[in-house]
Design an enzyme around this catalytic site. Sequence first.
Site, PDB file in Angstrom:
ATOM      1  N   GLU A   1       0.877  -1.172   0.000  1.00  0.00           N
ATOM      2  CA  GLU A   1       0.000   0.000   0.000  1.00  0.00           C
ATOM      3  C   GLU A   1       0.915   1.222   0.000  1.00  0.00           C
ATOM      4  O   GLU A   1       1.387   1.656   1.055  1.00  0.00           O
ATOM      5  CB  GLU A   1      -0.900  -0.028   1.238  1.00  0.00           C
ATOM      6  CG  GLU A   1      -1.873   1.106   1.290  1.00  0.00           C
ATOM      7  CD  GLU A   1      -2.700   1.175   0.031  1.00  0.00           C
ATOM      8  OE1 GLU A   1      -2.646   2.234  -0.627  1.00  0.00           O
ATOM      9  OE2 GLU A   1      -3.368   0.185  -0.305  1.00  0.00           O
TER      10      GLU A   1
ATOM     11  N   CYS B   1      -2.532   8.909   2.303  1.00  0.00           N
ATOM     12  CA  CYS B   1      -2.221   8.409   0.960  1.00  0.00           C
ATOM     13  C   CYS B   1      -3.381   8.691   0.009  1.00  0.00           C
ATOM     14  O   CYS B   1      -3.194   8.716  -1.207  1.00  0.00           O
ATOM     15  CB  CYS B   1      -1.896   6.921   0.994  1.00  0.00           C
ATOM     16  SG  CYS B   1      -3.075   5.928   1.907  1.00  0.00           S
TER      17      CYS B   1
END
Length: 493
Positions: free
Chosen positions: A253, A287
């Site tokens: 990720e 993110c």
Amino acid sequence: MTQLPAAGAEAAALLETLGCPLAPGGRPSPIDGSAMPLVPDAADVDAAIARAAAAFAEWRSVPAPVRGALVRRFGDALREQREPLGRLVAIETGKPLSEGVGEVQEMIDICEFATGLSRQLYGLTIASERPEHHMREMWHPLGPVAIISAFNFPVAVWAWNAAIALVCGDSVIWKPSEKTPVTAHAVHALFDRVAAECGAPAGLSQLVPGGRDTGAVLAADPRIPLVSATGSVPMGRAVAQAVAARLGRSLLELGGNAATIVAPSADLDLAVRAIAFGAAGTTGQRCTTMRRLIVHESVCDALLARLKRAYASLPIGDPRAPGMLVGPLIDGDAVSAMATALERARAEGGTVTGGEHLYGNYVRPALAEMPGQSDLVREETFAPILYVLRYSDFAEAIALQRDVPQGLSSSILTNDLREAEAFLSATGSDCGIANVNMGTSGAEIGGAFGGEKETGGGRESGSDAWKAYMRRQTQNVNFGRSLPLAQGVEFEV
């Protein structure tokens, strides 16, 4: 305004309340620079891996619903300590208090999800071409899972992985970010207490604080079949290469560069709220932070005027204070990176509003109106900078949205059904997350979370993301007295 205590001292007091005291001497808090409590690096990572492997050998044989009961108990313990843990998250990361508490709530939510999942680890029954045969698919525990987490969500992303891995029958080894180990220490101490009360194997979860070297050890160790890593693209590349070299699995990720398209039909009231949180929430340190705003030329001036007013009114300061929406960046390096990016934006002909360095690690979120796409806009700066680009037709907007190396989150603000559905189609957004009439941040745990391209391709949290933490086995059973072969092959002896 009431004088707030030094952040480091308050963190130490919270740890006392939580029953896991630590001495001072750690990293400076991003809030005021006071020393946080010190979490020592792991003394022996190899021994921690060995303990996790021994615990897995026992835990994999425990029925999955019993494993789920431990995760449920852990979720209950988190609920009891939600406020102090949330405050500790806010102090260590600089998030506003509501976001810190929200992160702990996210841990509680994934524990509830995983508890239900423990009774739903379904396989398949598959039709066999051979008479008197059954073919089925079974999922088995995988092994010790290493979890490398990032500073911006110091505990929630660990919980996404750990809660699912534990009900799947795996043990876990957690390397928190070296920038935010204190909350990890508190959460792990809570987990250890719950695990002991439930009679779980000793060493079921291991905490190994440390830096890059610790992560490298985890990535290279063949006793760890899966490494789940959250962080930058360079870090993810290093982890992926090390894990692949031993033919292990990695769940990545990594970076994001989320874009929101604002169409001519967009509700601008809704747009201002969605953009402000998406771009300035968590001080741009998600993110999924909205980093690019692709606005139709017919509404761009009106929207920008409203956004500039909204940005000017954002409360910025100590995130523990009531009503604060924007706290500090994590450290001085992040402040410098933001300043450098804004200098580049101006050099490329951009018009920057905001972005001033206020004091310490505190900055004002910035809007940068850019003349077009560029290398700068394609890069991710982990700070509250929103690049604004104009478009004239929908195909151009989609092309701009897709024209970056990252592929995590995206959204469109439109009241045109055709545009919304085209954005969600195979030729629309190329991201793992695509939202309509909302921003790019704030994913729920029920859906699989992750992205494509340089984001790494991993999926965590909900849906069928649990399959990453198990191994698949195809099973064939002959309950007859003959031995027919597949594909009609004949072999008589």
